[in-house]
Write a protein that holds these residues in place. Structure first.
Motif, PDB file in Angstrom:
ATOM      1  N   ILE A 215      -7.368 -11.768 -17.590  1.00 56.93           N
ATOM      2  CA  ILE A 215      -7.847 -10.298 -17.780  1.00 56.93           C
ATOM      3  C   ILE A 215      -9.020 -10.212 -18.315  1.00 56.93           C
ATOM      4  N   VAL A 216     -10.145  -9.632 -17.506  1.00 52.20           N
ATOM      5  CA  VAL A 216     -11.362  -9.224 -18.056  1.00 52.20           C
ATOM      6  C   VAL A 216     -11.462  -7.715 -18.070  1.00 52.20           C
ATOM      7  N   ARG A 217     -11.951  -7.332 -19.416  1.00 54.76           N
ATOM      8  CA  ARG A 217     -12.070  -5.969 -19.726  1.00 54.76           C
ATOM      9  C   ARG A 217     -13.514  -5.645 -19.668  1.00 54.76           C
ATOM     10  N   GLY A 218     -13.968  -4.527 -18.985  1.00 54.17           N
ATOM     11  CA  GLY A 218     -15.660  -4.255 -19.354  1.00 54.17           C
ATOM     12  C   GLY A 218     -15.618  -2.992 -19.905  1.00 54.17           C
ATOM     13  N   TYR A 219     -14.573  -2.213 -19.998  1.00 51.58           N
ATOM     14  CA  TYR A 219     -14.576  -0.884 -20.513  1.00 51.58           C
ATOM     15  C   TYR A 219     -13.032  -0.620 -21.156  1.00 51.58           C
ATOM     16  N   LEU A 220     -13.257   0.463 -21.900  1.00 53.17           N
ATOM     17  CA  LEU A 220     -12.254   0.963 -22.876  1.00 53.17           C
ATOM     18  C   LEU A 220     -11.132   1.886 -21.956  1.00 53.17           C
ATOM     19  N   GLU A 221     -10.200   1.026 -21.384  1.00 52.24           N
ATOM     20  CA  GLU A 221      -9.141   1.599 -20.653  1.00 52.24           C
ATOM     21  C   GLU A 221      -7.901   0.902 -20.625  1.00 52.24           C
ATOM     22  N   GLY A 222      -6.929   1.726 -20.260  1.00 53.10           N
ATOM     23  CA  GLY A 222      -5.506   1.061 -20.119  1.00 53.10           C
ATOM     24  C   GLY A 222      -5.056   0.590 -21.365  1.00 53.10           C
ATOM     25  N   SER A 223      -4.526  -0.599 -21.547  1.00 51.82           N
ATOM     26  CA  SER A 223      -3.840  -1.142 -22.657  1.00 51.82           C
ATOM     27  C   SER A 223      -4.829  -1.464 -23.583  1.00 51.82           C
TER      28      SER A 223
ATOM     29  N   LYS B 265      -7.080   2.221 -30.218  1.00 52.71           N
ATOM     30  CA  LYS B 265      -6.855   3.463 -31.064  1.00 52.71           C
ATOM     31  C   LYS B 265      -5.779   2.964 -32.077  1.00 52.71           C
ATOM     32  N   ALA B 266      -5.150   1.956 -31.877  1.00 54.96           N
ATOM     33  CA  ALA B 266      -4.095   1.585 -33.062  1.00 54.96           C
ATOM     34  C   ALA B 266      -4.659   0.722 -34.184  1.00 54.96           C
TER      35      ALA B 266
ATOM     36  N   ALA C 151     -13.326  -1.140 -14.449  1.00 55.35           N
ATOM     37  CA  ALA C 151     -13.126  -0.924 -15.884  1.00 55.35           C
ATOM     38  C   ALA C 151     -12.351  -2.280 -16.488  1.00 55.35           C
ATOM     39  N   ASP C 152     -11.530  -2.977 -15.458  1.00 57.72           N
ATOM     40  CA  ASP C 152     -10.698  -4.082 -15.881  1.00 57.72           C
ATOM     41  C   ASP C 152     -10.226  -4.865 -14.492  1.00 57.72           C
ATOM     42  N   THR C 153     -10.036  -5.946 -14.718  1.00 53.85           N
ATOM     43  CA  THR C 153      -9.552  -6.791 -13.459  1.00 53.85           C
ATOM     44  C   THR C 153      -8.706  -7.993 -13.738  1.00 53.85           C
ATOM     45  N   LYS C 154      -7.737  -8.375 -12.848  1.00 56.16           N
ATOM     46  CA  LYS C 154      -6.860  -9.454 -13.200  1.00 56.16           C
ATOM     47  C   LYS C 154      -7.173 -10.609 -12.251  1.00 56.16           C
TER      48      LYS C 154
END
Length: 212
Positions: free
Chosen positions: A94-102, A108-109, A187-190
Protein backbone atom coordinates in the motif's frame (compact mmCIF):
# COMPACT_ATOMS: atom_id res chain seq x y z
CA UNK A 1 -14.83 -7.27 -7.40
CA UNK A 2 -15.70 -10.91 -7.97
CA UNK A 3 -13.74 -12.78 -10.61
CA UNK A 4 -13.92 -16.16 -12.26
CA UNK A 5 -10.46 -17.59 -12.91
CA UNK A 6 -9.91 -20.40 -15.42
CA UNK A 7 -6.73 -22.48 -15.48
CA UNK A 8 -5.54 -22.88 -19.08
CA UNK A 9 -2.38 -24.81 -18.25
CA UNK A 10 0.48 -22.36 -18.65
CA UNK A 11 -1.81 -19.31 -18.32
CA UNK A 12 -4.98 -18.12 -16.60
CA UNK A 13 -8.11 -16.49 -17.97
CA UNK A 14 -9.42 -13.92 -15.51
CA UNK A 15 -13.02 -12.80 -16.03
CA UNK A 16 -14.31 -9.88 -13.96
CA UNK A 17 -18.00 -10.43 -13.25
CA UNK A 18 -20.69 -7.91 -12.37
CA UNK A 19 -21.10 -9.53 -8.95
CA UNK A 20 -20.02 -7.56 -5.90
CA UNK A 21 -18.60 -8.51 -2.53
CA UNK A 22 -17.91 -6.76 0.74
CA UNK A 23 -15.93 -8.25 3.64
CA UNK A 24 -15.82 -11.62 1.85
CA UNK A 25 -19.60 -11.81 1.36
CA UNK A 26 -20.83 -12.07 -2.25
CA UNK A 27 -24.18 -10.38 -2.85
CA UNK A 28 -26.97 -11.61 -5.14
CA UNK A 29 -27.44 -8.22 -6.81
CA UNK A 30 -25.35 -7.31 -9.85
CA UNK A 31 -24.03 -3.93 -10.97
CA UNK A 32 -24.39 -3.96 -14.78
CA UNK A 33 -21.04 -3.65 -16.60
CA UNK A 34 -19.09 -3.24 -13.35
CA UNK A 35 -16.72 -5.99 -14.48
CA UNK A 36 -16.06 -4.24 -17.78
CA UNK A 37 -15.24 -0.99 -16.00
CA UNK A 38 -12.83 -2.61 -13.52
CA UNK A 39 -11.16 -4.77 -16.16
CA UNK A 40 -10.66 -1.90 -18.61
CA UNK A 41 -9.21 0.35 -15.89
CA UNK A 42 -6.67 -2.31 -14.91
CA UNK A 43 -5.82 -3.01 -18.56
CA UNK A 44 -5.15 0.70 -19.14
CA UNK A 45 -2.85 1.04 -16.13
CA UNK A 46 -0.97 -2.19 -16.80
CA UNK A 47 -0.11 -0.82 -20.24
CA UNK A 48 0.63 2.68 -18.92
CA UNK A 49 3.11 1.41 -16.30
CA UNK A 50 4.85 -1.40 -18.20
CA UNK A 51 7.99 0.77 -18.46
CA UNK A 52 8.15 0.92 -14.64
CA UNK A 53 7.78 -2.81 -13.99
CA UNK A 54 6.63 -5.78 -16.11
CA UNK A 55 3.20 -7.31 -15.47
CA UNK A 56 1.43 -10.60 -16.08
CA UNK A 57 -0.86 -9.54 -18.96
CA UNK A 58 -0.66 -11.52 -22.21
CA UNK A 59 -3.73 -10.10 -23.96
CA UNK A 60 -7.14 -8.54 -23.35
CA UNK A 61 -8.38 -9.39 -26.86
CA UNK A 62 -10.52 -12.57 -26.97
CA UNK A 63 -9.29 -13.38 -30.48
CA UNK A 64 -5.86 -14.06 -28.93
CA UNK A 65 -7.24 -16.51 -26.36
CA UNK A 66 -6.36 -20.22 -26.77
CA UNK A 67 -8.50 -23.38 -26.69
CA UNK A 68 -11.32 -22.00 -28.84
CA UNK A 69 -12.27 -19.37 -26.28
CA UNK A 70 -12.58 -16.78 -29.04
CA UNK A 71 -16.07 -18.16 -29.74
CA UNK A 72 -17.12 -16.54 -26.45
CA UNK A 73 -15.74 -13.17 -27.57
CA UNK A 74 -19.02 -11.32 -27.02
CA UNK A 75 -19.20 -12.44 -23.39
CA UNK A 76 -15.48 -11.97 -22.70
CA UNK A 77 -14.73 -8.71 -24.53
CA UNK A 78 -13.92 -5.86 -22.15
CA UNK A 79 -14.15 -7.93 -18.97
CA UNK A 80 -11.40 -10.52 -19.33
CA UNK A 81 -7.64 -10.81 -19.37
CA UNK A 82 -5.33 -13.65 -20.40
CA UNK A 83 -2.40 -13.62 -17.98
CA UNK A 84 0.75 -15.52 -17.19
CA UNK A 85 0.82 -17.59 -14.03
CA UNK A 86 2.61 -15.76 -11.24
CA UNK A 87 4.14 -16.96 -8.00
CA UNK A 88 2.54 -14.32 -5.80
CA UNK A 89 4.37 -12.84 -2.81
CA UNK A 90 2.51 -12.95 0.54
CA UNK A 91 2.20 -9.20 1.01
CA UNK A 92 -0.04 -6.34 -0.06
CA UNK A 93 1.87 -3.18 -0.89
CA UNK A 94 0.00 0.00 0.00
CA UNK A 95 1.26 3.46 -0.93
CA UNK A 96 -0.32 6.48 0.73
CA UNK A 97 0.07 9.98 -0.66
CA UNK A 98 -2.67 11.78 1.27
CA UNK A 99 -4.13 11.62 4.77
CA UNK A 100 -7.20 9.41 4.29
CA UNK A 101 -8.74 6.14 5.40
CA UNK A 102 -6.84 4.08 7.96
CA UNK A 103 -3.91 6.52 7.70
CA UNK A 104 -6.19 9.29 9.00
CA UNK A 105 -7.36 7.05 11.85
CA UNK A 106 -3.77 6.27 12.85
CA UNK A 107 -2.76 9.93 12.59
CA UNK A 108 -5.61 11.06 14.84
CA UNK A 109 -4.62 8.44 17.44
CA UNK A 110 -0.82 8.71 17.35
CA UNK A 111 0.26 11.51 15.00
CA UNK A 112 1.85 8.86 12.76
CA UNK A 113 1.17 7.12 9.44
CA UNK A 114 2.60 3.63 9.08
CA UNK A 115 4.45 4.26 12.34
CA UNK A 116 6.20 7.32 10.88
CA UNK A 117 5.79 10.65 12.66
CA UNK A 118 3.85 13.22 10.62
CA UNK A 119 3.72 17.03 10.95
CA UNK A 120 1.26 18.38 13.52
CA UNK A 121 -2.02 19.97 12.50
CA UNK A 122 -2.68 17.91 9.38
CA UNK A 123 -6.30 17.57 8.26
CA UNK A 124 -8.20 14.90 6.35
CA UNK A 125 -7.16 14.89 2.68
CA UNK A 126 -3.88 16.76 3.23
CA UNK A 127 -0.95 15.68 1.08
CA UNK A 128 1.72 13.78 3.01
CA UNK A 129 5.30 15.15 2.95
CA UNK A 130 6.14 12.24 0.62
CA UNK A 131 4.38 9.03 -0.45
CA UNK A 132 4.61 6.36 2.23
CA UNK A 133 4.97 2.62 1.72
CA UNK A 134 2.78 0.81 4.27
CA UNK A 135 2.67 -2.95 3.59
CA UNK A 136 0.33 -5.53 5.04
CA UNK A 137 0.18 -9.28 5.18
CA UNK A 138 -2.06 -11.20 2.76
CA UNK A 139 -4.18 -13.48 4.90
CA UNK A 140 -6.00 -16.53 3.54
CA UNK A 141 -8.84 -15.93 6.01
CA UNK A 142 -9.87 -12.80 7.89
CA UNK A 143 -8.47 -9.33 7.43
CA UNK A 144 -4.93 -8.47 6.33
CA UNK A 145 -2.63 -7.19 9.07
CA UNK A 146 -0.65 -3.95 8.71
CA UNK A 147 3.08 -4.48 9.17
CA UNK A 148 6.17 -2.26 9.13
CA UNK A 149 8.72 -2.14 6.33
CA UNK A 150 11.19 -3.89 8.68
CA UNK A 151 8.66 -6.68 9.28
CA UNK A 152 8.26 -7.01 5.51
CA UNK A 153 12.02 -7.50 5.23
CA UNK A 154 11.78 -10.28 7.81
CA UNK A 155 8.90 -11.85 5.86
CA UNK A 156 10.38 -11.67 2.34
CA UNK A 157 14.07 -10.96 2.80
CA UNK A 158 15.71 -7.57 2.33
CA UNK A 159 16.22 -7.84 -1.45
CA UNK A 160 12.59 -8.62 -2.31
CA UNK A 161 11.23 -6.16 0.26
CA UNK A 162 13.37 -3.36 -1.17
CA UNK A 163 12.32 -4.23 -4.72
CA UNK A 164 8.64 -4.10 -3.72
CA UNK A 165 9.09 -0.77 -1.96
CA UNK A 166 10.88 0.83 -4.91
CA UNK A 167 8.42 -0.51 -7.50
CA UNK A 168 5.36 0.51 -5.48
CA UNK A 169 6.61 4.07 -4.94
CA UNK A 170 7.59 4.43 -8.62
CA UNK A 171 4.17 3.17 -9.76
CA UNK A 172 2.35 5.49 -7.37
CA UNK A 173 4.37 8.53 -8.44
CA UNK A 174 3.84 7.98 -12.17
CA UNK A 175 0.12 7.32 -11.93
CA UNK A 176 -0.55 9.98 -9.28
CA UNK A 177 1.05 12.64 -11.49
CA UNK A 178 -1.01 11.52 -14.49
CA UNK A 179 -4.23 11.36 -12.45
CA UNK A 180 -3.75 14.97 -11.32
CA UNK A 181 -3.80 16.09 -14.97
CA UNK A 182 -7.33 14.58 -15.09
CA UNK A 183 -8.45 16.29 -11.89
CA UNK A 184 -8.13 13.15 -9.77
CA UNK A 185 -6.24 12.78 -6.49
CA UNK A 186 -4.87 9.29 -5.88
CA UNK A 187 -5.07 9.26 -2.09
CA UNK A 188 -3.76 5.72 -1.67
CA UNK A 189 -3.52 2.50 -3.62
CA UNK A 190 -2.71 -1.19 -3.19
CA UNK A 191 -0.49 -3.43 -5.29
CA UNK A 192 0.21 -7.13 -5.37
CA UNK A 193 3.50 -8.41 -6.71
CA UNK A 194 4.86 -11.80 -7.65
CA UNK A 195 7.53 -13.48 -9.73
CA UNK A 196 7.64 -15.06 -13.16
CA UNK A 197 10.81 -17.10 -13.71
CA UNK A 198 12.35 -15.31 -10.74
CA UNK A 199 11.63 -11.83 -12.12
CA UNK A 200 9.45 -9.38 -10.19
CA UNK A 201 6.13 -8.41 -11.80
CA UNK A 202 3.03 -6.52 -10.70
CA UNK A 203 -0.13 -8.63 -10.98
CA UNK A 204 -3.80 -8.94 -10.03
CA UNK A 205 -5.42 -5.53 -10.69
CA UNK A 206 -4.20 -1.93 -10.65
CA UNK A 207 -5.54 1.48 -9.66
CA UNK A 208 -9.20 0.46 -9.70
CA UNK A 209 -11.66 2.17 -7.34
CA UNK A 210 -11.83 -0.97 -5.19
CA UNK A 211 -8.06 -0.90 -4.53
CA UNK A 212 -7.46 2.87 -4.51
Amino acid sequence: KVRNVYDLGDSLLMVVTDRISAFDVVFDELIPDKGKVLSSISAFWFDFTKDVIPNHVISTDPKDYPMGLDKYADELRGRSMLVKKVQMLPAECIVRGYLEGSALKEYKANGTVGGIKMPEGMRQGDKLPEPLFTPSTKEETGHDINITYDQLKELLGEEDATALHDAAIALYNKVSEFALTKGLILADTKFEFGKIDGKLVVADGMFTPDSS
